[in-house]
Design an enzyme around this catalytic site. Structure first.
Site, short mmCIF file in Angstrom:
data_model
loop_
_atom_site.label_atom_id
_atom_site.label_comp_id
_atom_site.label_asym_id
_atom_site.label_seq_id
_atom_site.Cartn_x
_atom_site.Cartn_y
_atom_site.Cartn_z
CG ASN A 47 5.97 -0.93 -5.30
OD1 ASN A 47 7.14 -0.88 -5.65
ND2 ASN A 47 4.98 -0.44 -6.02
CD GLU A 49 1.79 -2.78 -8.34
OE1 GLU A 49 1.56 -3.16 -9.52
OE2 GLU A 49 1.77 -1.57 -8.01
CB CYS A 58 3.45 0.00 0.76
SG CYS A 58 1.90 0.70 0.21
CD GLU A 60 6.37 3.42 1.98
OE1 GLU A 60 6.06 2.46 1.26
OE2 GLU A 60 5.90 4.56 1.82
CB CYS A 96 0.08 4.84 1.76
SG CYS A 96 0.16 3.23 2.57
CB CYS A 99 3.41 2.89 4.81
SG CYS A 99 3.34 1.60 3.55
#
Ligand code: THU
Length: 143
Positions: A47, A49, A58, A60, A96, A99
């Site tokens: 990930n 940020e 994310c 993935e 999530c 994803c």
């Protein structure tokens, strides 16, 4: 397709190694992801940020982006996702919602239904992507 114990262990180790490279200073929640393709290649992501919190990418989705960048348009057979060891409840981490949709696109392009290894502190949960995202909207809907 079932992975061997060795294949699973390697994919999880790759995801964990990717998670260690995460840029997650705001959540302090490092996620790693590893994608296994039918030719044996593994592509990872972690990930990323941003000071503008809502812009986080994310793990993935980063991995899938890297796969497209290498010209892949299918052949995805397995995915491992790992979370941080020092934080959270230790339950297996599941991709999530966004994803799931991003993973679904590359899976459906190649006509596969990858197994998702959701890795927790003491447990690995194995689910098919189609179980995480039933009745998925995908590329075939637009043809
Ligand atoms: N995160 C992922 O990388 N993958 C997921 O499937 C769930 C959440 C990241 C995004 C953010 O950087 C941090 O975990 C906390 O939500």
């Amino acid at each position: 397709m079932n992975l061997s114990k060795e294949q699973e262990a390697e994919l999880i180790a790759e995801a964990r190694a990717a998670g260690e490279k995460a840029y997650a200073p705001y959540s302090d929640y490092q996620v790693g992801s590893a994608l296994l393709f039918d030719d044996g290649a593994i592509i990872t992501g972690s990930n990323v940020e941003n000071a503008r919190y809502g812009l986080a990418l994310c793990a993935e989705t980063v991995a899938v982006s890297r796969a497209y960048g290498e010209g892949r348009r299918g052949g995805l057979i397995a995915i491992a996702v790992t979370g941080p060891i020092h934080k959270g409840d230790g339950a297996p981490i599941t991709p999530c919602g966004r994803c799931r949709q991003v993973l679904n696109e590359i899976a459906q392009l190649g006509g596969t239904d990858p197994i998702v290894l959701c890795v927790g502190k003491d447990e690995v949960r194995r689910v098919l992507l189609s179980q995480l995202l039933p009745h998925a909207f995908g590329p075939a809907h637009l043809t």
